[in-house]
Design an enzyme around this catalytic site. Structure first.
Site, PDB file in Angstrom:
ATOM      1  N   HIS A  68     -12.113  29.087 -17.753  1.00 29.19           N
ATOM      2  CA  HIS A  68     -13.289  29.155 -16.890  1.00 29.19           C
ATOM      3  C   HIS A  68     -12.866  28.650 -15.521  1.00 29.19           C
ATOM      4  O   HIS A  68     -12.345  27.544 -15.390  1.00 29.19           O
ATOM      5  CB  HIS A  68     -14.431  28.305 -17.444  1.00 29.19           C
ATOM      6  N   CYS A  69     -13.073  29.468 -14.496  1.00 33.04           N
ATOM      7  CA  CYS A  69     -12.614  29.107 -13.157  1.00 33.04           C
ATOM      8  C   CYS A  69     -13.796  28.660 -12.297  1.00 33.04           C
ATOM      9  O   CYS A  69     -14.646  29.478 -11.959  1.00 33.04           O
ATOM     10  CB  CYS A  69     -11.904  30.301 -12.514  1.00 33.04           C
TER      11      CYS A  69
END
Ligand code: ZN
Ligand code: ZN
Length: 241
Positions: A68-69
């Site tokens: 997850h960025c």
């Protein structure tokens, strides 16, 4: 594209909306058709296709989940990993370009007896140069890391799992084989969905156009030839003597 493309939920269409019953039904049908016995996600209690992982930020399972960025406020998964990697590539090139051309102006901006005759104020030039260098170095490293992952057909999650599996295999005197790796070149082609056996011509990598990934992200081609080429390592058996 990396921000706005949905990374791929496990329901049909990749919307990830778990309230749609017809698509949930569709997912079960699909899994039955592929005869893949799915694991069940311990958090969202839905069937989990191979390579999918649960994102604790988005609170749902994502196909071929990488990470997850927070910078793009999105998961990096099956449908947007290509855009994410190209985005990092373009940004690294842009930073390198700016840092190269900005080196002389940067030095001039630090010479205070030099008469500054440009429209852009000195601190802006210095700051922009430093930003380009620091972001370029950080992103460049991350970019290279992701090319390594793509070439070896692993996601960030799988890299850590595979590393563990590798050490376990070594302990038993075996060699770990990643079943998703089709060889470096084929892994690249599959990831970008270009070239022979894939849908788009190679030059499309350089075009800023949306190109979906190959496959539906739920079932993955396995390297059967490698599975049978697993060899015993005898250097460890010597240690036991
Ligand atoms: Zn889940
Ligand atoms: Zn997420």
């Amino acid at each position: 594209m990396s921000i706005t493309t949905k990374p791929g939920g496990i329901l049909i269409g990749g919307t990830g909306d778990q309230n749609e019953d017809p698509t949930l039904h569709g997912l079960f049908l699909e899994l039955e058709e592929y005869q893949e016995f799915p694991k069940t996600c311990k958090k969202c209690h839905l069937p989990k296709p191979e390579r999918a992982h649960h994102c604790s930020v988005c609170k749902r399972c994502v196909l071929r989940f990488d990470h997850h960025c927070p910078w793009i406020a999105n998961c990096v998964g099956h449908y947007n990993h290509r855009y994410f990697l190209l985005f990092m590539t373009y940004l690294t090139i842009a930073c390198a370009y700016f840092a190269t051309l900005g080196w002389q102006p940067f030095l001039q901006s630090l010479e205070f007896d030099y008469e500054w005759e440009w429209w852009m104020p000195r601190p802006y030039v210095a700051l922009t140069f430093l930003l380009a260098v620091s972001i370029g170095v950080a992103l460049g490293g991350m970019c290279l890391w992701h090319y390594y992952l793509v070439v070896s057909a692993q996601t960030t999650v799988e890299f850590y799992n595979n590393r563990y599996a590798k050490s376990e295999a070594r302990r038993r005197g075996e060699v770990f084989v990643n079943p998703y790796s089709l060889g470096a070149v084929n892994n690249l082609k599959q990831f970008f969905n270009v070239g022979r056996n894939y849908k788009y011509p190679i030059y499309t990598i350089f075009l800023p156009i949306p190109i979906p990934p190959s496959g539906n992200g739920k079932v993955w081609e396995k390297n059967v030839t490698q599975r049978y080429s697993t060899v015993q390592v005898d250097e460890y058996s010597e240690d036991e003597e």
